[in-house]
Design an enzyme around this catalytic site. Sequence first.
Site, PDB file in Angstrom:
ATOM      1  N   VAL A  95       0.860  -1.189   0.000  1.00 52.01           N
ATOM      2  CA  VAL A  95       0.000   0.000   0.000  1.00 52.01           C
ATOM      3  C   VAL A  95       0.891   1.232   0.000  1.00 52.01           C
ATOM      4  CG1 VAL A  95      -1.805   1.272   1.202  1.00 52.01           C
ATOM      5  CG2 VAL A  95      -1.813  -1.224   1.257  1.00 52.01           C
ATOM      6  N   ASP A 127     -13.619 -11.667   6.655  1.00 47.50           N
ATOM      7  CA  ASP A 127     -12.319 -11.494   7.314  1.00 47.50           C
ATOM      8  C   ASP A 127     -12.367 -10.286   8.250  1.00 47.50           C
ATOM      9  OD1 ASP A 127      -9.741 -12.230   7.932  1.00 47.50           O
ATOM     10  OD2 ASP A 127      -8.822 -11.211   6.225  1.00 47.50           O
ATOM     11  N   LYS A 146      -3.333   0.525  -3.353  1.00 47.10           N
ATOM     12  CA  LYS A 146      -2.974  -0.869  -3.055  1.00 47.10           C
ATOM     13  C   LYS A 146      -2.562  -1.562  -4.342  1.00 47.10           C
ATOM     14  CE  LYS A 146      -6.072  -3.950  -1.427  1.00 47.10           C
ATOM     15  NZ  LYS A 146      -6.883  -4.679  -0.408  1.00 47.10           N
TER      16      LYS A 146
END
Length: 310
Positions: A2, A112, A16
């Site tokens: 990033v 996640d 990113k």
Amino acid sequence: MVYKGILSDQRIVAIKKAKIVVQREIDQFINEVVILSQTNHRNVVKLFGCCLETEVPLLVYEFISNGTLSHHLHGKSENPLSWKDRLRIALETARSIAYLHSAASISVYHRDIKCANILLTDTLAAKVSDFGASRSIAVDETGILTAVQGTYGYLDPEYYYTSRLTEKSDVYSFGVILAELLTRMESVFSSHSSEATSLASHFVSLIRDNRLSDILDTQIVDEGGADDAEVVARLAEACLRLKGEEMPTMRQVETKLEDVQTLKVNLNSQITKVNQNATNHHSYKRIKGGEGTRVYSLENEFIQSSEFPR
């Protein structure tokens, strides 16, 4: 990787970039573009644009400057998060997940949820990020069979054993985050025997034995948040149940956290009002000569404090 970048209109952004050319990573980048282009919530990181024609994909996000919740809880932050800030971050995160599950244009299961994927702004507002593993779900579906993905320590056991991803998989992961906010312990930690121990199982065991004080972060107690923490701990325990049907929904979790925060705000305002009344009373008694002032004020404060919810 990033990177920090500046656009031609002077907006600061985060870029990113996939590390290597692997189809799986490219698929995750494309998946993130599809999902974030259909979501709009103040506590979900904003995607400004993407480039999929280069050798490796590039995604451009709003720049969030204050690191991750994980860093603030478990890193060496000079200013530890107050209990008030932790409660608000928990509520903002719960709101964003509840939105993804039931209010976005498509239902999204993040898959996640963890402290490292919650970014914090300069004002410590929460921003849920990293949707590469997320899955969109049709409105008439309650779950899908899919390869197990997630982070050890946050992974819903039912999803792990059945490969069936449901909204409760995110609920379980959020329960782990609540436990981290209450204890400042990592989701997986080394026990006295140097073995890796799951915070989720350790936390639930202590809560069911009414031993929250054994694990509660002392800073919360020092700030007068023990009663709030008890309610949040019971909520975390509900999120960490092993059967999905016994867990609350994220909307129910959001409502409960709102109740805790509202009660705290109201109680603080009551205390402030009483303190102001006591101050005015002292001033008045001083003007009148002040005879017996302190004795009367203590009695008066005791009577007024008895009206507060315990």
